[in-house]
Design a protein around this motif. Structure first.
Motif, PDB file in Angstrom:
ATOM      1  N   ARG A  36      15.005 -34.471  12.304  1.00 51.42           N
ATOM      2  CA  ARG A  36      14.596 -35.174  11.085  1.00 51.42           C
ATOM      3  C   ARG A  36      15.381 -36.474  10.938  1.00 51.42           C
ATOM      4  O   ARG A  36      14.809 -37.531  10.679  1.00 51.42           O
ATOM      5  CB  ARG A  36      14.801 -34.285   9.855  1.00 51.42           C
ATOM      6  CG  ARG A  36      14.292 -34.917   8.554  1.00 51.42           C
ATOM      7  CD  ARG A  36      14.719 -34.127   7.324  1.00 51.42           C
ATOM      8  NE  ARG A  36      16.161 -34.061   7.150  1.00 51.42           N
ATOM      9  CZ  ARG A  36      16.935 -35.092   6.743  1.00 51.42           C
ATOM     10  NH1 ARG A  36      16.389 -36.250   6.474  1.00 51.42           N
ATOM     11  NH2 ARG A  36      18.230 -34.944   6.594  1.00 51.42           N
ATOM     12  N   LYS A  37      16.698 -36.413  11.143  1.00 55.97           N
ATOM     13  CA  LYS A  37      17.542 -37.609  11.039  1.00 55.97           C
ATOM     14  C   LYS A  37      17.142 -38.654  12.085  1.00 55.97           C
ATOM     15  O   LYS A  37      17.077 -39.848  11.792  1.00 55.97           O
ATOM     16  CB  LYS A  37      19.012 -37.248  11.212  1.00 55.97           C
ATOM     17  CG  LYS A  37      19.633 -36.590  10.016  1.00 55.97           C
ATOM     18  CD  LYS A  37      21.106 -36.318  10.288  1.00 55.97           C
ATOM     19  CE  LYS A  37      21.781 -35.691   9.106  1.00 55.97           C
ATOM     20  NZ  LYS A  37      23.204 -35.422   9.380  1.00 55.97           N
ATOM     21  N   PHE A  38      16.909 -38.201  13.307  1.00 59.52           N
ATOM     22  CA  PHE A  38      16.515 -39.118  14.380  1.00 59.52           C
ATOM     23  C   PHE A  38      15.190 -39.788  14.046  1.00 59.52           C
ATOM     24  O   PHE A  38      15.045 -41.001  14.196  1.00 59.52           O
ATOM     25  CB  PHE A  38      16.410 -38.366  15.711  1.00 59.52           C
ATOM     26  CG  PHE A  38      15.960 -39.231  16.850  1.00 59.52           C
ATOM     27  CD1 PHE A  38      16.835 -40.111  17.453  1.00 59.52           C
ATOM     28  CD2 PHE A  38      14.648 -39.167  17.308  1.00 59.52           C
ATOM     29  CE1 PHE A  38      16.416 -40.918  18.515  1.00 59.52           C
ATOM     30  CE2 PHE A  38      14.223 -39.966  18.351  1.00 59.52           C
ATOM     31  CZ  PHE A  38      15.109 -40.843  18.957  1.00 59.52           C
ATOM     32  N   ASN A  39      14.226 -39.014  13.575  1.00 57.17           N
ATOM     33  CA  ASN A  39      12.925 -39.584  13.223  1.00 57.17           C
ATOM     34  C   ASN A  39      13.037 -40.593  12.088  1.00 57.17           C
ATOM     35  O   ASN A  39      12.383 -41.639  12.111  1.00 57.17           O
ATOM     36  CB  ASN A  39      11.935 -38.479  12.870  1.00 57.17           C
ATOM     37  CG  ASN A  39      11.469 -37.707  14.079  1.00 57.17           C
ATOM     38  OD1 ASN A  39      11.634 -38.148  15.221  1.00 57.17           O
ATOM     39  ND2 ASN A  39      10.889 -36.550  13.854  1.00 57.17           N
ATOM     40  N   GLU A  40      13.866 -40.295  11.085  1.00 57.19           N
ATOM     41  CA  GLU A  40      14.067 -41.238   9.983  1.00 57.19           C
ATOM     42  C   GLU A  40      14.687 -42.542  10.479  1.00 57.19           C
ATOM     43  O   GLU A  40      14.263 -43.630  10.103  1.00 57.19           O
ATOM     44  CB  GLU A  40      14.965 -40.626   8.902  1.00 57.19           C
ATOM     45  CG  GLU A  40      14.276 -39.595   8.042  1.00 57.19           C
ATOM     46  CD  GLU A  40      15.214 -38.965   7.025  1.00 57.19           C
ATOM     47  OE1 GLU A  40      16.420 -39.308   6.980  1.00 57.19           O
ATOM     48  OE2 GLU A  40      14.739 -38.097   6.259  1.00 57.19           O
ATOM     49  N   ALA A  41      15.698 -42.427  11.343  1.00 59.44           N
ATOM     50  CA  ALA A  41      16.356 -43.617  11.882  1.00 59.44           C
ATOM     51  C   ALA A  41      15.406 -44.415  12.764  1.00 59.44           C
ATOM     52  O   ALA A  41      15.380 -45.651  12.721  1.00 59.44           O
ATOM     53  CB  ALA A  41      17.601 -43.221  12.671  1.00 59.44           C
ATOM     54  N   LEU A  42      14.602 -43.722  13.542  1.00 62.96           N
ATOM     55  CA  LEU A  42      13.629 -44.391  14.406  1.00 62.96           C
ATOM     56  C   LEU A  42      12.577 -45.116  13.575  1.00 62.96           C
ATOM     57  O   LEU A  42      12.243 -46.268  13.855  1.00 62.96           O
ATOM     58  CB  LEU A  42      12.967 -43.358  15.330  1.00 62.96           C
ATOM     59  CG  LEU A  42      12.200 -43.871  16.517  1.00 62.96           C
ATOM     60  CD1 LEU A  42      13.090 -44.706  17.425  1.00 62.96           C
ATOM     61  CD2 LEU A  42      11.617 -42.709  17.296  1.00 62.96           C
ATOM     62  N   ALA A  43      12.089 -44.471  12.527  1.00 66.09           N
ATOM     63  CA  ALA A  43      11.093 -45.110  11.662  1.00 66.09           C
ATOM     64  C   ALA A  43      11.688 -46.323  10.955  1.00 66.09           C
ATOM     65  O   ALA A  43      11.032 -47.366  10.833  1.00 66.09           O
ATOM     66  CB  ALA A  43      10.568 -44.105  10.637  1.00 66.09           C
ATOM     67  N   ALA A  44      12.942 -46.229  10.521  1.00 64.51           N
ATOM     68  CA  ALA A  44      13.590 -47.362   9.859  1.00 64.51           C
ATOM     69  C   ALA A  44      13.781 -48.524  10.839  1.00 64.51           C
ATOM     70  O   ALA A  44      13.535 -49.685  10.496  1.00 64.51           O
ATOM     71  CB  ALA A  44      14.935 -46.935   9.282  1.00 64.51           C
ATOM     72  N   ALA A  45      14.193 -48.218  12.063  1.00 65.49           N
ATOM     73  CA  ALA A  45      14.386 -49.258  13.077  1.00 65.49           C
ATOM     74  C   ALA A  45      13.064 -49.919  13.452  1.00 65.49           C
ATOM     75  O   ALA A  45      13.012 -51.110  13.747  1.00 65.49           O
ATOM     76  CB  ALA A  45      15.047 -48.664  14.314  1.00 65.49           C
ATOM     77  N   ALA A  46      12.006 -49.143  13.410  1.00 65.64           N
ATOM     78  CA  ALA A  46      10.686 -49.666  13.780  1.00 65.64           C
ATOM     79  C   ALA A  46      10.029 -50.423  12.626  1.00 65.64           C
ATOM     80  O   ALA A  46       9.055 -51.141  12.821  1.00 65.64           O
ATOM     81  CB  ALA A  46       9.773 -48.526  14.213  1.00 65.64           C
TER      82      ALA A  46
END
Length: 99
Positions: A36-46
């Protein structure tokens, strides 16, 4: 026709299935929060920088840099491939990946 001599004993098969199910449940529970944390960070970076409309297709971090970052973080140095990053970001944002 199946060769009955090659069938595993039912008790062993059932025990192996039970052990696998228990291990799989523990595994998925353990990766739930980090995923969940990785997906949130990836979405924010994208996502787009502040003040830039999302329709401009600009992101805070380029997809290629995301690949480099995942390679850097991966102990085996493999990281995620560009296509994988594109698919994850598309799933998180509801966009379709550029092909």
């Amino acid at each position: 026709m199946k060769n009955p001599g090659r069938l595993p004993p039912k008790e062993q098969r059932i025990a192996a299935e039970k052990a696998l199910l228990e291990a799989a449940r523990e595994y998925y529970k353990a990766i739930e929060e980090p995923t969940r944390k990785f997906n949130e960070a990836l979405a924010a970076a994208a996502g787009p920088p502040e003040g830039v409309p999302a329709s401009d297709k600009k992101s805070l971090v380029t997809r290629r840099r995301m690949v480099e970052i995942t390679k850097e973080a991966d102990p085996e140095g493999e990281g995620l491939k560009l296509y994988t990053i594109l698919k994850i970001v598309a799933a998180l944002t509801g966009d379709t990946p550029d092909e």
